[in-house]
Scaffold this active site. Sequence first.
Site, PDB file in Angstrom:
ATOM      1  N   MET A   1      71.908  21.615 -27.253  1.00 36.18           N
ATOM      2  CA  MET A   1      71.008  22.560 -27.899  1.00 36.18           C
ATOM      3  C   MET A   1      69.670  22.617 -27.168  1.00 36.18           C
ATOM      4  O   MET A   1      69.314  21.681 -26.433  1.00 36.18           O
ATOM      5  CB  MET A   1      70.773  22.168 -29.367  1.00 36.18           C
ATOM      6  CG  MET A   1      72.016  22.261 -30.239  1.00 36.18           C
ATOM      7  SD  MET A   1      72.548  23.951 -30.510  1.00 36.18           S
ATOM      8  CE  MET A   1      73.952  23.688 -31.590  1.00 36.18           C
ATOM      9  N   CYS A   2      68.935  23.671 -27.398  1.00 36.68           N
ATOM     10  CA  CYS A   2      67.616  23.856 -26.797  1.00 36.68           C
ATOM     11  C   CYS A   2      66.542  23.322 -27.739  1.00 36.68           C
ATOM     12  O   CYS A   2      66.833  22.841 -28.827  1.00 36.68           O
ATOM     13  CB  CYS A   2      67.380  25.336 -26.505  1.00 36.68           C
ATOM     14  SG  CYS A   2      68.725  26.104 -25.570  1.00 36.68           S
TER      15      CYS A   2
END
Length: 266
Positions: A1-2
Amino acid sequence: MCELLGMSANVPTDIVFSFTGLVERGGVTGPHKDGWGITFYDGKGCRSFKDPLPSCESQVANLIKSYPIKSEVVISHIRQANRGEVNLENTHPFTRELWGTNWCYAHNGQLSDYEEALATSRFKPIGQTDSELAFCWLLDLLAQEFDEMPQDTSLIFEFIRKHADKLRSFGVFNMLLTNGDYLIAYCSNNLSWITRRAPFGKATLIDTDVVIDFHKETTPNDIVTVIATRPLTNNEDWHIMKEGECVMFKLGEVMHQHIPQEVTAK
């Protein structure tokens, strides 16, 4: 994920302290090595810096850390790619013009089985990410619903919130969205924020050995809200957002906030 980072303030403020913590998560204390970007607003204009390199290795990121650009609204993003190649066109934040204003957006999460539902007309993605397509879809709906920015901010807040709920139905959708005036944060699973105001104190970053005394850097009238995927400091009380929670900020203050009743009742 970012990971996401945003700021809303009532005076032009630099985000060097928070950005320094975020950069460490781009390859040092976190796995987000697939590019980074940041957008600063200056009136109706905005300036963006992006790099597909890891933020911890980027000379452009070093420039941002050493050159305190002051702004009332900022959005930043470090990427861990799951859709689309690691290149500049897939690097957040994304910007588009709507109603004569620069809109800026960044997304943390991953969507699935969304392509048919998120068909767009006026706004088209340049890259291959689900994130940019979702941004174009939201702007398409805004342009269809309103001829111009509504004066009643609750209308646009509720409109964006409801359609963010739909995007969340396709997967994980944590979002920051701004037109340089208002900043909207929507939480799917990980987003937090803190508002700093007088009396200011010291803050210590989690990801690197940096301490700042905000009392020395601010005036008693300053109000600064920072939004991040995860808290950036270990000695402050951050508000951890709930699933489906949405908040609109202006000049550092909460304008509108929605917390789903079923989440509140737990």
